[in-house]
Design an enzyme around this catalytic site. Sequence first.
Site, PDB file in Angstrom:
ATOM      1  CB  ILE A  18       6.342  -8.590  14.550  1.00 59.01           C
ATOM      2  CG1 ILE A  18       5.412  -8.212  13.391  1.00 59.01           C
ATOM      3  CG2 ILE A  18       7.718  -9.001  14.054  1.00 59.01           C
ATOM      4  CD1 ILE A  18       5.799  -6.912  12.693  1.00 59.01           C
ATOM      5  CG  ASN A  31      21.047  -4.877   7.106  1.00 63.57           C
ATOM      6  OD1 ASN A  31      21.415  -5.307   6.016  1.00 63.57           O
ATOM      7  ND2 ASN A  31      21.096  -5.605   8.213  1.00 63.57           N
ATOM      8  CB  VAL A  40      12.164  -6.605  14.474  1.00 57.13           C
ATOM      9  CG1 VAL A  40      12.487  -5.672  13.342  1.00 57.13           C
ATOM     10  CG2 VAL A  40      10.857  -7.324  14.220  1.00 57.13           C
ATOM     11  CG  ASP A  41      16.870  -8.195   9.724  1.00 58.06           C
ATOM     12  OD1 ASP A  41      16.210  -9.049   9.109  1.00 58.06           O
ATOM     13  OD2 ASP A  41      17.880  -7.631   9.246  1.00 58.06           O
ATOM     14  CB  SER A 124      14.079   3.756  11.741  1.00 56.54           C
ATOM     15  OG  SER A 124      14.501   3.461  10.440  1.00 56.54           O
ATOM     16  CB  THR A 125      11.912   3.176  16.922  1.00 52.56           C
ATOM     17  OG1 THR A 125      11.368   1.863  17.079  1.00 52.56           O
ATOM     18  CG2 THR A 125      11.011   4.002  16.035  1.00 52.56           C
ATOM     19  N   GLY A 126      14.898   1.256  16.805  1.00 49.68           N
ATOM     20  CA  GLY A 126      15.794   0.475  17.656  1.00 49.68           C
ATOM     21  C   GLY A 126      17.232   0.867  17.390  1.00 49.68           C
ATOM     22  CB  VAL A 127      19.921  -1.041  15.659  1.00 40.90           C
ATOM     23  CG1 VAL A 127      21.336  -0.816  15.164  1.00 40.90           C
ATOM     24  CG2 VAL A 127      19.879  -2.303  16.503  1.00 40.90           C
ATOM     25  CE1 TYR A 128      20.481   0.471  10.893  1.00 42.46           C
ATOM     26  CE2 TYR A 128      18.596   0.747   9.448  1.00 42.46           C
ATOM     27  CZ  TYR A 128      19.833   0.198   9.697  1.00 42.46           C
ATOM     28  OH  TYR A 128      20.425  -0.619   8.765  1.00 42.46           O
TER      29      TYR A 128
HETATM   30  N1  AR6 Z   1       8.629  -7.908  17.324  1.00 42.02           N
HETATM   31  C1  AR6 Z   1       8.242  -6.617  17.189  1.00 42.02           C
HETATM   32  N2  AR6 Z   1       9.071  -5.561  17.342  1.00 42.02           N
HETATM   33  C2  AR6 Z   1      10.357  -5.834  17.678  1.00 42.02           C
HETATM   34  C3  AR6 Z   1      10.849  -7.144  17.833  1.00 42.02           C
HETATM   35  C4  AR6 Z   1       9.929  -8.209  17.645  1.00 42.02           C
HETATM   36  N3  AR6 Z   1      10.302  -9.493  17.768  1.00 42.02           N
HETATM   37  N4  AR6 Z   1      12.161  -7.070  18.168  1.00 42.02           N
HETATM   38  C5  AR6 Z   1      12.483  -5.766  18.217  1.00 42.02           C
HETATM   39  N5  AR6 Z   1      11.389  -5.021  17.939  1.00 42.02           N
HETATM   40  P1  AR6 Z   1      15.321  -2.724  15.346  1.00 42.02           P
HETATM   41  P2  AR6 Z   1      15.881  -0.655  13.311  1.00 42.02           P
HETATM   42  C6  AR6 Z   1      11.257  -3.551  17.860  1.00 42.02           C
HETATM   43  O1  AR6 Z   1      16.568  -2.413  16.074  1.00 42.02           O
HETATM   44  O2  AR6 Z   1      15.987   0.379  14.351  1.00 42.02           O
HETATM   45  C7  AR6 Z   1      18.883  -4.809  12.561  1.00 42.02           C
HETATM   46  O3  AR6 Z   1      20.136  -5.297  12.941  1.00 42.02           O
HETATM   47  C8  AR6 Z   1      12.270  -2.715  18.587  1.00 42.02           C
HETATM   48  O4  AR6 Z   1      11.935  -2.611  19.964  1.00 42.02           O
HETATM   49  O5  AR6 Z   1      14.944  -4.141  15.172  1.00 42.02           O
HETATM   50  O6  AR6 Z   1      15.063  -0.386  12.072  1.00 42.02           O
HETATM   51  C9  AR6 Z   1      18.723  -4.708  11.047  1.00 42.02           C
HETATM   52  O7  AR6 Z   1      19.429  -5.729  10.363  1.00 42.02           O
HETATM   53  C10 AR6 Z   1      12.120  -1.393  17.864  1.00 42.02           C
HETATM   54  O8  AR6 Z   1      11.002  -0.672  18.382  1.00 42.02           O
HETATM   55  O9  AR6 Z   1      15.335  -2.084  13.840  1.00 42.02           O
HETATM   56  C11 AR6 Z   1      19.293  -3.362  10.757  1.00 42.02           C
HETATM   57  O10 AR6 Z   1      20.695  -3.395  10.636  1.00 42.02           O
HETATM   58  C12 AR6 Z   1      11.779  -1.802  16.429  1.00 42.02           C
HETATM   59  O11 AR6 Z   1      11.429  -3.195  16.500  1.00 42.02           O
HETATM   60  C13 AR6 Z   1      18.922  -2.536  11.959  1.00 42.02           C
HETATM   61  O12 AR6 Z   1      18.766  -3.478  13.031  1.00 42.02           O
HETATM   62  C14 AR6 Z   1      12.918  -1.626  15.444  1.00 42.02           C
HETATM   63  O13 AR6 Z   1      14.150  -1.936  16.081  1.00 42.02           O
HETATM   64  C15 AR6 Z   1      17.597  -1.841  11.777  1.00 42.02           C
HETATM   65  O14 AR6 Z   1      17.356  -1.002  12.873  1.00 42.02           O
END
Ligand code: AR6
Length: 180
Positions: A18, A31, A40-41, A124-128
């Site tokens: 992204i 967060n 992604v953050d 929310s579909t990653g770490v959360y």
């Molecule tokens: N571009 C697009 N999508 C991505 C990228 C990218 N560069 N990197 C990861 N994703 P997550 P959450 C996808 O874990 O679950 C952070 O530490 C990834 O594959 O990034 O909302 C924050 O600070 C997944 O499908 O976010 C919070 O503490 C999606 O982005 C916590 O993680 C979301 O995964 C938020 O967790």
Amino acid sequence: MTARRIGKARLEVIVTDITTLRVDAIVNAANSSLLGGGGVDGAIHDAAGPELLAECRTLNGCETGDAKITKGYRLPAKHVIHAIGPIWYGGDRGEDAHLASCYRRGIELCRSNNLASVAFPAISTGVYRFPADRAAKIAVKTVVDALPAAPGVTQVIFCCFSPQSGELHQEVLDSFGSPC
Ligand code: AR6
């Protein structure tokens, strides 16, 4: 991947990083501290540079389900909308409503800031740990429902990071609007 037209807006699913997108706003899955993290953050903060964290520090955090906007700094995107998705605890703690609220607030912030193009990650579909198929349905449906109140939003990208996530979003998107 086939784009769909909903009113004046073009909605599409793409599988990419992204941080590479040249749009008016990319949405961050942040967060509640708004002070950065992994996933992604982390990628957004790395690409935007330290000025983004400096602006985030002035925002006093953000509630789950809400979102706040900053500039995009060194990103190709002009703005970042920092949305706080829910942590998945099994579905009985308002997770669906909080996730929907993130997408609704994202579209509302585009409207109030006169932004035409926006890209959302799968919040929310990653770490959360929110289940990816359930999240994709909420993401697409909420955006489709929010667009009539935001007629200036003409391009929405669901920016997925894996082909599987892309397929889940495309499947839902195919049930709305018409191909374009
Ligand atoms: N571009 C697009 N999508 C991505 C990228 C990218 N560069 N990197 C990861 N994703 P997550 P959450 C996808 O874990 O679950 C952070 O530490 C990834 O594959 O990034 O909302 C924050 O600070 C997944 O499908 O976010 C919070 O503490 C999606 O982005 C916590 O993680 C979301 O995964 C938020 O967790």
